[in-house]
Scaffold this motif. Structure first.
Motif, PDB file in Angstrom:
ATOM      1  N   THR A  70      34.135  93.145 -52.518  1.00  0.00           N
ATOM      2  CA  THR A  70      35.175  92.123 -52.749  1.00  0.00           C
ATOM      3  C   THR A  70      35.254  91.624 -54.195  1.00  0.00           C
ATOM      4  N   PHE A  71      34.762  92.436 -55.142  1.00  0.00           N
ATOM      5  CA  PHE A  71      35.004  92.111 -56.548  1.00  0.00           C
ATOM      6  C   PHE A  71      36.449  92.445 -56.922  1.00  0.00           C
ATOM      7  N   LEU A  72      37.049  93.376 -56.180  1.00  0.00           N
ATOM      8  CA  LEU A  72      38.456  93.694 -56.319  1.00  0.00           C
ATOM      9  C   LEU A  72      39.089  93.679 -54.936  1.00  0.00           C
ATOM     10  N   ILE A  73      40.397  93.494 -54.898  1.00  0.00           N
ATOM     11  CA  ILE A  73      41.144  93.666 -53.660  1.00  0.00           C
ATOM     12  C   ILE A  73      42.283  94.643 -53.947  1.00  0.00           C
ATOM     13  N   TYR A  81      45.209  97.175 -57.780  1.00  0.00           N
ATOM     14  CA  TYR A  81      44.011  96.359 -57.601  1.00  0.00           C
ATOM     15  C   TYR A  81      44.118  95.057 -58.393  1.00  0.00           C
ATOM     16  N   ARG A  82      43.523  94.018 -57.816  1.00  0.00           N
ATOM     17  CA  ARG A  82      43.467  92.696 -58.440  1.00  0.00           C
ATOM     18  C   ARG A  82      42.055  92.135 -58.287  1.00  0.00           C
ATOM     19  N   PRO A  83      41.654  91.157 -59.121  1.00  0.00           N
ATOM     20  CA  PRO A  83      40.340  90.530 -58.939  1.00  0.00           C
ATOM     21  C   PRO A  83      40.213  89.920 -57.558  1.00  0.00           C
ATOM     22  N   GLY A  84      39.011  90.048 -56.982  1.00  0.00           N
ATOM     23  CA  GLY A  84      38.782  89.582 -55.627  1.00  0.00           C
ATOM     24  C   GLY A  84      37.954  88.307 -55.549  1.00  0.00           C
ATOM     25  N   PRO A  85      37.683  87.833 -54.338  1.00  0.00           N
ATOM     26  CA  PRO A  85      36.989  86.550 -54.136  1.00  0.00           C
ATOM     27  C   PRO A  85      35.561  86.519 -54.670  1.00  0.00           C
ATOM     28  N   ALA A  86      34.902  87.659 -54.750  1.00  0.00           N
ATOM     29  CA  ALA A  86      33.531  87.648 -55.286  1.00  0.00           C
ATOM     30  C   ALA A  86      33.525  87.189 -56.741  1.00  0.00           C
ATOM     31  N   LEU A  87      34.544  87.565 -57.507  1.00  0.00           N
ATOM     32  CA  LEU A  87      34.630  87.118 -58.898  1.00  0.00           C
ATOM     33  C   LEU A  87      34.901  85.627 -58.972  1.00  0.00           C
ATOM     34  N   SER A  88      35.745  85.127 -58.086  1.00  0.00           N
ATOM     35  CA  SER A  88      36.010  83.683 -58.061  1.00  0.00           C
ATOM     36  C   SER A  88      34.748  82.902 -57.748  1.00  0.00           C
ATOM     37  N   ARG A  89      33.945  83.425 -56.828  1.00  0.00           N
ATOM     38  CA  ARG A  89      32.701  82.753 -56.470  1.00  0.00           C
ATOM     39  C   ARG A  89      31.745  82.717 -57.658  1.00  0.00           C
ATOM     40  N   LEU A  90      31.632  83.831 -58.367  1.00  0.00           N
ATOM     41  CA  LEU A  90      30.771  83.859 -59.557  1.00  0.00           C
ATOM     42  C   LEU A  90      31.293  82.933 -60.646  1.00  0.00           C
ATOM     43  N   ALA A  91      32.626  82.842 -60.779  1.00  0.00           N
ATOM     44  CA  ALA A  91      33.206  81.949 -61.778  1.00  0.00           C
ATOM     45  C   ALA A  91      32.846  80.498 -61.482  1.00  0.00           C
ATOM     46  N   ARG A  92      32.866  80.117 -60.201  1.00  0.00           N
ATOM     47  CA  ARG A  92      32.495  78.749 -59.832  1.00  0.00           C
ATOM     48  C   ARG A  92      31.018  78.490 -60.109  1.00  0.00           C
ATOM     49  N   VAL A  93      30.190  79.470 -59.814  1.00  0.00           N
ATOM     50  CA  VAL A  93      28.754  79.326 -60.099  1.00  0.00           C
ATOM     51  C   VAL A  93      28.530  79.137 -61.597  1.00  0.00           C
ATOM     52  N   SER A  94      29.227  79.944 -62.391  1.00  0.00           N
ATOM     53  CA  SER A  94      29.084  79.853 -63.838  1.00  0.00           C
ATOM     54  C   SER A  94      29.530  78.497 -64.349  1.00  0.00           C
ATOM     55  N   GLU A  95      30.657  78.005 -63.818  1.00  0.00           N
ATOM     56  CA  GLU A  95      31.181  76.706 -64.275  1.00  0.00           C
ATOM     57  C   GLU A  95      30.210  75.580 -63.980  1.00  0.00           C
TER      58      GLU A  95
END
Length: 267
Positions: A70-73, A81-95
């Protein structure tokens, strides 16, 4: 012709030399992810293959693997292909982990020593900007920033530096429908004037504002980039009677500091 056993796809020119010990497959998967930007959020397999100079079958395996995690969908109709929810989750962790403020803190401390003025790192916050990190100036009269404080995006150099690099359609959506609040006679309240200000910021690579939010202060700000977007603005801010005299010096120092943080973020 390729040598037997050799990978027919080489590392793309824009990837740079691989450090020793780097796994090529993992490196390529990460390069695929970094290809997605705000300006280009969708890619097809053939487009990715041409962009990186890789074999299409290699790209297909990479995106299939990234999609499985789920890094891409993948759009079932267009096969894009587009960025997936796994990237959003990592972005929140980073923030929330404070990575940005940790990387920026040494730069803020150095600029404080060099300028004596308050140094602030602001990040986008919807149509506003939020103070992520700050150090207060050393003089008896100084600007004091409050960590977590949120300021309207159209008011002051920090906001201009961030939103100047947003697509115009997003700027119009954020600032057009509700009107721009006036804080004093220097506040930009006309959308066309705001867009013209953003054009100057992009041309100059920095912004100087004179009392647009707090009429007693002058601010000098430069963008901190991450990928193809702006992650933050770095700003020197203080009493107008002092900062106005030092603007030229502050522009150079702030731009250099922003470039250093950009480099630390992989820009």
């Amino acid at each position: 012709m390729t040598e037997r056993g050799a990978d027919p796809t080489t590392t793309p020119p824009d990837a740079g030399p691989q450090p020793a010990g780097v796994l090529q497959t993992v490196d390529r998967a990460l390069l695929v992810l970094l290809t997605f930007t705000e300006q280009r959020p969708e890619w097809g397999v053939s487009e990715l293959a041409r962009h990186h100079g890789w074999d299409k079958a290699v790209v297909q395996r990479l995106v299939t693997t990234l999609t499985a995690r789920t890094f891409l969908i993948c759009d079932g109709t267009t096969r894009r292909y587009r960025p997936g929810p796994a990237l959003s989750r990592l972005a929140r962790v980073s923030e929330h982990s404070g990575v940005l403020s940790s990387l920026a803190r040494p730069v803020l401390a150095r600029l404080l020593r060099e300028t004596g003025e308050s140094i602030v790192l602001n990040v986008p916050h919807g149509g506003s900007y939020r103070c992520e990190a700050a150090v207060d100036g050393t003089g008896p009269v100084r600007y004091t920033a409050i960590i977590g404080a949120v300021i309207p995006g159209h008011a002051g150099a920090s906001g201009h530096t961030i939103f100047a690099y947003h697509p115009e359609r997003e700027v119009r959506q954020m600032f057009g429908p509700t009107g721009l609040t006036r804080f004093n006679d220097r506040t930009i309240t006309d959308l066309s004037a705001l867009l013209a200000c953003y054009e100057r910021v992009r041309a100059d690579g920095h912004c100087v504002s004179h009392g647009e939010y707090d009429e007693a202060v002058t601010a000098v700000s430069a963008p901190v980039f991450q990928g193809d977007g702006v992650a933050a603005s770095l700003t020197a801010i203080g009493p107008s009677h002092r900062v106005d005299r030092a603007t030229d010096t502050l522009v150079g120092l702030v731009r250099a500091g922003a470039a250093e943080i950009t480099a630390a973020l992989g820009g």
